[in-house]
Design an enzyme around this catalytic site. Structure first.
Site, PDB file in Angstrom:
ATOM      1  CD  GLU A 164       3.167   3.306   7.469  1.00 22.76           C
ATOM      2  OE1 GLU A 164       2.308   2.708   6.785  1.00 22.76           O
ATOM      3  OE2 GLU A 164       3.988   2.716   8.172  1.00 22.76           O
ATOM      4  CB  ILE A 197      19.897  -3.088   2.563  1.00 23.44           C
ATOM      5  CG1 ILE A 197      18.410  -2.710   2.545  1.00 23.44           C
ATOM      6  CG2 ILE A 197      20.564  -2.729   1.241  1.00 23.44           C
ATOM      7  CD1 ILE A 197      17.593  -3.412   1.473  1.00 23.44           C
ATOM      8  CB  SER A 207      -0.945   0.001   1.199  1.00 27.18           C
ATOM      9  OG  SER A 207      -0.251   0.222   2.405  1.00 27.18           O
ATOM     10  CG  LEU A 209       9.486  -7.018   6.635  1.00 26.43           C
ATOM     11  CD1 LEU A 209       8.544  -8.085   7.144  1.00 26.43           C
ATOM     12  CD2 LEU A 209       9.435  -5.806   7.539  1.00 26.43           C
ATOM     13  CG  HIS A 234      10.308   1.179  12.107  1.00 25.90           C
ATOM     14  ND1 HIS A 234      10.423  -0.172  11.871  1.00 25.90           N
ATOM     15  CD2 HIS A 234      10.000   1.306  13.410  1.00 25.90           C
ATOM     16  CE1 HIS A 234      10.203  -0.818  13.005  1.00 25.90           C
ATOM     17  NE2 HIS A 234       9.943   0.055  13.950  1.00 25.90           N
TER      18      HIS A 234
END
Ligand code: GRF
Length: 187
Positions: free
Chosen positions: A172, A86, A12, A83, A102
């Site tokens: 967000e 990297i 989303s 999640l 986050h």
């Protein structure tokens, strides 16, 4: 400026970012990479006509497939519900160019395993009076990169974890694309 999004949640936030930059003549989302075969991310990418690619852990960590794809396609890498950690070789190739969101006020409720409802359940269980979102640069340590932006709100005693999750998602969607734009334009 070209953005590649790494996603693995429901997508989303990825969709929201793509829509925000749809008519931008400065910033374009060129691809979504997703590490989950069944994620709704691919449906959203298709509907939004954005190139998408599935990748697995070996491609991210052991080979240079993702590193080279990002080097060739991205000026910025945006993590939206991603999640996995990297790999350093990607972080080194994109200094202060990888941005994550986050769903809590880091450094509280950060780190491996603290994602999605786990975060909101913990916030409610601990009777926190406030929570919010953190947008930060990604560095070698999970959830510990320099903070770019935080927005908070009061958690009411009557708030369930789902109430908190809804309010977090609202923040967000409201702030992530704007903060990305400010970082890119600001540079
Ligand atoms: C968001 O809450 C984000 O903060 C966290 O994972 C969730 C992703 O949701 N990193 P979605 O996949 O964008 O719907």
């Amino acid at each position: 400026t070209r953005i590649v999004i790494l996603a693995s949640g429901s997508g989303s936030n990825a969709e929201n970012i793509i829509k925000y930059f749809k008519n931008s003549n400065l910033i374009s989302v060129v691809q979504i990479l997703c590490n989950k075969k069944e994620a709704k991310v691919f449906e959203r990418a298709k509907r939004l006509e954005i190139n998408s690619l599935y990748f697995d852990r070996a491609m991210l960590n052991d080979s240079d497939v993702i590193l080279n794809l990002l080097k060739n396609n991205a000026d910025y890498v945006i993590l939206a519900g991603f999640l996995w950690k990297i790999p350093s070789k990607i972080i080194e190739a994109f200094p202060n160019k990888i941005i994550n969101i986050h769903p809590a006020l880091l450094p509280k409720y950060g780190g491996k395993g603290m994602y999605g409802m786990h975060v909101h359940n913990a916030v409610v269980a601990n009777k926190e009076t406030e929570t919010g979102i953190t947008i930060h640069y990604v560095n070698e340590n999970y959830d510990e990169g320099a903070i770019i932006f935080q927005e908070r709100f009061n958690v009411l005693p009557s708030d369930s974890a789902n109430d908190v999750a809804e309010k977090i998602h609202e923040l967000e969607y409201k702030y992530f694309p704007k903060v990305i734009e400010e970082v890119i334009v600001g540079h």
